[in-house]
Design a protein around this motif. Structure first.
Motif, PDB file in Angstrom:
ATOM      1  N   PHE A  99       0.828  -1.204   0.000  1.00  8.68           N
ATOM      2  CA  PHE A  99       0.000   0.000   0.000  1.00  8.68           C
ATOM      3  C   PHE A  99       0.869   1.263   0.000  1.00  8.68           C
ATOM      4  CE2 PHE A  99      -2.804  -3.253   1.835  1.00  8.68           C
ATOM      5  CZ  PHE A  99      -3.825  -3.186   0.906  1.00  8.68           C
ATOM      6  N   LEU A 100       2.059   1.174   0.617  1.00  6.84           N
ATOM      7  CA  LEU A 100       3.001   2.293   0.551  1.00  6.84           C
ATOM      8  C   LEU A 100       3.487   2.474  -0.886  1.00  6.84           C
ATOM      9  CD1 LEU A 100       4.743   4.447   1.928  1.00  6.84           C
ATOM     10  CD2 LEU A 100       6.469   2.666   2.366  1.00  6.84           C
ATOM     11  N   GLY A 101       3.782   1.366  -1.545  1.00  4.35           N
ATOM     12  CA  GLY A 101       4.195   1.441  -2.947  1.00  4.35           C
ATOM     13  C   GLY A 101       3.115   2.039  -3.817  1.00  4.35           C
ATOM     14  N   ALA A 102       1.856   1.652  -3.572  1.00  2.55           N
ATOM     15  CA  ALA A 102       0.738   2.189  -4.351  1.00  2.55           C
ATOM     16  C   ALA A 102       0.585   3.689  -4.124  1.00  2.55           C
ATOM     17  CB  ALA A 102      -0.548   1.465  -3.960  1.00  2.55           C
ATOM     18  N   PHE A 103       0.729   4.122  -2.875  1.00  2.00           N
ATOM     19  CA  PHE A 103       0.591   5.546  -2.561  1.00  2.00           C
ATOM     20  C   PHE A 103       1.678   6.367  -3.252  1.00  2.00           C
ATOM     21  CE2 PHE A 103       1.856   9.072   0.278  1.00  2.00           C
ATOM     22  CZ  PHE A 103       0.725   9.869   0.137  1.00  2.00           C
ATOM     23  N   ILE A 104       2.922   5.877  -3.181  1.00  2.00           N
ATOM     24  CA  ILE A 104       4.038   6.597  -3.819  1.00  2.00           C
ATOM     25  C   ILE A 104       3.819   6.696  -5.328  1.00  2.00           C
ATOM     26  CG2 ILE A 104       6.509   6.488  -4.327  1.00  2.00           C
ATOM     27  CD1 ILE A 104       6.886   5.208  -1.559  1.00  2.00           C
ATOM     28  N   ALA A 105       3.386   5.589  -5.934  1.00  2.00           N
ATOM     29  CA  ALA A 105       3.148   5.602  -7.381  1.00  2.00           C
ATOM     30  C   ALA A 105       2.010   6.557  -7.741  1.00  2.00           C
ATOM     31  CB  ALA A 105       2.812   4.183  -7.865  1.00  2.00           C
ATOM     32  N   GLY A 106       0.953   6.592  -6.909  1.00  4.09           N
ATOM     33  CA  GLY A 106      -0.171   7.498  -7.185  1.00  4.09           C
ATOM     34  C   GLY A 106       0.237   8.951  -7.123  1.00  4.09           C
ATOM     35  N   VAL A 107       0.999   9.327  -6.090  1.00 10.40           N
ATOM     36  CA  VAL A 107       1.469  10.712  -5.963  1.00 10.40           C
ATOM     37  C   VAL A 107       2.444  11.046  -7.098  1.00 10.40           C
ATOM     38  CG1 VAL A 107       2.782  12.301  -4.517  1.00 10.40           C
ATOM     39  CG2 VAL A 107       1.118  10.768  -3.470  1.00 10.40           C
ATOM     40  N   PHE A 108       3.353  10.095  -7.406  1.00 10.17           N
ATOM     41  CA  PHE A 108       4.329  10.329  -8.478  1.00 10.17           C
ATOM     42  C   PHE A 108       3.625  10.565  -9.818  1.00 10.17           C
ATOM     43  CE2 PHE A 108       7.346   8.557 -11.703  1.00 10.17           C
ATOM     44  CZ  PHE A 108       8.296   9.571 -11.615  1.00 10.17           C
ATOM     45  N   SER A 109       2.537   9.829 -10.062  1.00 19.32           N
ATOM     46  CA  SER A 109       1.817  10.007 -11.331  1.00 19.32           C
ATOM     47  C   SER A 109       1.216  11.411 -11.433  1.00 19.32           C
ATOM     48  CB  SER A 109       0.725   8.946 -11.466  1.00 19.32           C
ATOM     49  OG  SER A 109      -0.327   9.176 -10.547  1.00 19.32           O
ATOM     50  N   THR A 110       0.711  11.967 -10.309  1.00 17.41           N
ATOM     51  CA  THR A 110       0.143  13.329 -10.354  1.00 17.41           C
ATOM     52  C   THR A 110       1.238  14.358 -10.622  1.00 17.41           C
ATOM     53  OG1 THR A 110       0.379  13.672  -7.959  1.00 17.41           O
ATOM     54  CG2 THR A 110      -1.659  12.666  -8.732  1.00 17.41           C
ATOM     55  N   VAL A 111       2.437  14.098 -10.075  1.00 14.69           N
ATOM     56  CA  VAL A 111       3.562  15.007 -10.340  1.00 14.69           C
ATOM     57  C   VAL A 111       3.925  14.970 -11.826  1.00 14.69           C
ATOM     58  CG1 VAL A 111       6.006  15.429  -9.863  1.00 14.69           C
ATOM     59  CG2 VAL A 111       4.461  14.802  -7.997  1.00 14.69           C
ATOM     60  N   VAL A 112       3.958  13.773 -12.411  1.00 12.95           N
ATOM     61  CA  VAL A 112       4.289  13.644 -13.840  1.00 12.95           C
ATOM     62  C   VAL A 112       3.231  14.325 -14.698  1.00 12.95           C
ATOM     63  CG1 VAL A 112       4.648  12.005 -15.730  1.00 12.95           C
ATOM     64  CG2 VAL A 112       5.561  11.500 -13.463  1.00 12.95           C
ATOM     65  N   ILE A 113       1.945  14.145 -14.332  1.00 16.13           N
ATOM     66  CA  ILE A 113       0.861  14.794 -15.087  1.00 16.13           C
ATOM     67  C   ILE A 113       1.025  16.316 -15.044  1.00 16.13           C
ATOM     68  CG2 ILE A 113      -1.626  15.272 -15.079  1.00 16.13           C
ATOM     69  CD1 ILE A 113      -2.021  12.371 -14.065  1.00 16.13           C
ATOM     70  N   ALA A 114       1.269  16.859 -13.844  1.00 14.54           N
ATOM     71  CA  ALA A 114       1.441  18.311 -13.706  1.00 14.54           C
ATOM     72  C   ALA A 114       2.666  18.787 -14.468  1.00 14.54           C
ATOM     73  CB  ALA A 114       1.566  18.660 -12.222  1.00 14.54           C
ATOM     74  N   MET A 123      -3.221  13.356 -18.576  1.00 11.27           N
ATOM     75  CA  MET A 123      -3.741  12.284 -17.721  1.00 11.27           C
ATOM     76  C   MET A 123      -3.830  10.971 -18.494  1.00 11.27           C
ATOM     77  SD  MET A 123      -6.849  14.175 -15.729  1.00 11.27           S
ATOM     78  CE  MET A 123      -6.627  15.779 -14.975  1.00 11.27           C
ATOM     79  N   GLY A 124      -4.363  11.043 -19.718  1.00 11.73           N
ATOM     80  CA  GLY A 124      -4.512   9.831 -20.528  1.00 11.73           C
ATOM     81  C   GLY A 124      -3.173   9.180 -20.827  1.00 11.73           C
ATOM     82  N   ILE A 125      -2.172  10.012 -21.152  1.00 13.71           N
ATOM     83  CA  ILE A 125      -0.838   9.486 -21.463  1.00 13.71           C
ATOM     84  C   ILE A 125      -0.221   8.793 -20.244  1.00 13.71           C
ATOM     85  CG2 ILE A 125       1.530  10.167 -22.038  1.00 13.71           C
ATOM     86  CD1 ILE A 125       0.249  12.477 -23.689  1.00 13.71           C
ATOM     87  N   VAL A 126      -0.289   9.477 -19.107  1.00 11.45           N
ATOM     88  CA  VAL A 126       0.368   8.957 -17.904  1.00 11.45           C
ATOM     89  C   VAL A 126      -0.329   7.704 -17.392  1.00 11.45           C
ATOM     90  CG1 VAL A 126       0.892   9.442 -15.481  1.00 11.45           C
ATOM     91  CG2 VAL A 126       1.322  11.174 -17.228  1.00 11.45           C
ATOM     92  N   PHE A 127      -1.676   7.741 -17.309  1.00 12.70           N
ATOM     93  CA  PHE A 127      -2.349   6.575 -16.724  1.00 12.70           C
ATOM     94  C   PHE A 127      -2.227   5.345 -17.603  1.00 12.70           C
ATOM     95  CE2 PHE A 127      -6.681   6.873 -18.761  1.00 12.70           C
ATOM     96  CZ  PHE A 127      -6.930   5.524 -18.894  1.00 12.70           C
ATOM     97  N   SER A 128      -2.245   5.518 -18.938  1.00 15.50           N
ATOM     98  CA  SER A 128      -2.103   4.344 -19.806  1.00 15.50           C
ATOM     99  C   SER A 128      -0.690   3.775 -19.714  1.00 15.50           C
ATOM    100  CB  SER A 128      -2.450   4.711 -21.250  1.00 15.50           C
ATOM    101  OG  SER A 128      -1.648   5.788 -21.695  1.00 15.50           O
ATOM    102  N   ALA A 129       0.329   4.664 -19.623  1.00 14.32           N
ATOM    103  CA  ALA A 129       1.717   4.190 -19.520  1.00 14.32           C
ATOM    104  C   ALA A 129       1.949   3.469 -18.189  1.00 14.32           C
ATOM    105  CB  ALA A 129       2.677   5.373 -19.656  1.00 14.32           C
ATOM    106  N   PHE A 130       1.468   4.061 -17.094  1.00 19.72           N
ATOM    107  CA  PHE A 130       1.638   3.429 -15.781  1.00 19.72           C
ATOM    108  C   PHE A 130       0.886   2.095 -15.711  1.00 19.72           C
ATOM    109  CE2 PHE A 130       3.513   6.243 -12.370  1.00 19.72           C
ATOM    110  CZ  PHE A 130       4.091   7.154 -13.245  1.00 19.72           C
ATOM    111  N   PHE A 131      -0.322   2.065 -16.262  1.00 16.87           N
ATOM    112  CA  PHE A 131      -1.111   0.831 -16.224  1.00 16.87           C
ATOM    113  C   PHE A 131      -0.430  -0.268 -17.035  1.00 16.87           C
ATOM    114  CE2 PHE A 131      -5.000  -1.695 -17.370  1.00 16.87           C
ATOM    115  CZ  PHE A 131      -5.306  -2.089 -16.079  1.00 16.87           C
ATOM    116  N   ALA A 132       0.105   0.117 -18.213  1.00 19.39           N
ATOM    117  CA  ALA A 132       0.819  -0.859 -19.044  1.00 19.39           C
ATOM    118  C   ALA A 132       2.046  -1.392 -18.306  1.00 19.39           C
ATOM    119  CB  ALA A 132       1.234  -0.207 -20.361  1.00 19.39           C
TER     120      ALA A 132
END
Length: 282
Positions: free
Chosen positions: A66-81, A95-104
């Motif tokens: 869950f710590l890993g998930a939290f870090i990845a979630g915050v990191f994704s918002t930083v990348v989007i911004a 958002m579309g670019i980042v979430f599809s890349a992270f999900f893949a």
């Protein structure tokens, strides 16, 4: 009727699952109201998909997933911004670019780990609330309390920023900090919900109860109260349906929440489709 309601509570795993589902129903609906009024439903989708690689990497290196998930979630918002502010690309495209890349990346890592260890990590995608442990219930409770306390303490500031970000900046509020804080709350909420409904369905619990409340009341604090009530009822009803009819728990909860939305969409006193049609014919 007594057996129908009491029999599931005699099993310890159902007690833990119901408590977790209630907490998730409250915290998802409360935070989801901000996404609704800011028209940022896609952001919730982006963060929920982006936590997947964090889960798998945390599993590989042996830390709390869950710590890993939290870090990845915050990191994704930083990348989007970062993409949005450093280029001409609009925020929804970022958002579309980042979430599809992270999900893949998450799916790829899951495939690699499963080949080497012969374990099932697919429950991260759809959730498995019936297997929730006591420590996971405590984690969900702590996250829910943290999120709710922060919202209560910063309710006026977040409300002004949500409805009038320019006015909030003119009033001297740290809008960038408020925006980042809201992203952190969303990431925490998604982490708390992973065990219940999984990465793919968590967006439904973030948006659907809040959208239902949006059709029924106008004030933000009332939206949160009504949305949380709908989230809790949906979670409990979904869990009972799952127990008695052997249905998957996460999808059952989401379908109940959608049923409430459909009723509000048709019969809301002020915005219902059928209500308005009847009012015009009178």
């Amino acid at each position: 009727m007594y057996d129908l309601l009491i029999e599931p509570l005699q099993a310890e795993f159902m007690q833990r699952s119901l408590l977790t589902a209630v907490l998730v129903g409250i915290v998802c609906a409360t935070v989801g109201c901000y996404l609704m009024v800011q028209r940022l439903a896609l952001l919730g989708d982006a963060i929920s998909h982006s936590v997947l690689p964090g889960l798998v990497i945390a599993y590989i290196i042996g830390i709390d997933i869950f710590l890993g998930a939290f870090i990845a979630g915050v990191f994704s918002t930083v990348v989007i911004a970062w993409i949005h502010t450093q280029s001409q690309i609009k925020e929804d495209a970022a958002m579309g670019i980042v979430f599809s890349a992270f999900f893949a990346l998450g799916i790829t890592l899951i495939t690699v780990v499963q080949k080497e260890n012969k374990i099932d990590l697919n429950h991260f995608l759809f959730g498995n609330i019936l297997s929730v442990t006591q420590s996971e219930v405590i984690n969900t409770l702590v996250i829910t309390l943290i999120v709710l306390v922060v919202i209560v303490l910063l309710f006026k500031e977040l409300m002004l920023y949500t409805f009038d970000p320019v006015g909030a900046q003119a009033a001297g509020l740290p809008t960038n900090l408020l925006n980042f804080g809201l992203m952190v709350l969303i990431a925490l909420t998604i982490v708390a919900s992973l065990k219940s409904v999984g990465v793919i369905l968590v967006l439904a619990m973030l948006i659907t109860p809040g959208a239902t409340a949006y059709l029924l009341v106008y004030r933000l604090h009332m939206m949160m109260i009504v949305g949380a009530t709908i989230g809790v009822i949906s979670s409990i009803t979904g869990m009972y349906l799952s127990f008695h009819f052997n249905l998957p728990s996460g999808p059952a909860i989401v379908l109940v929440a959608f049923s409430f939305f459909l009723l509000a969409f048709l019969f809301s006193p002020t915005q219902g489709l059928l209500t308005q049609s009847l009012a015009k014919t009178e």
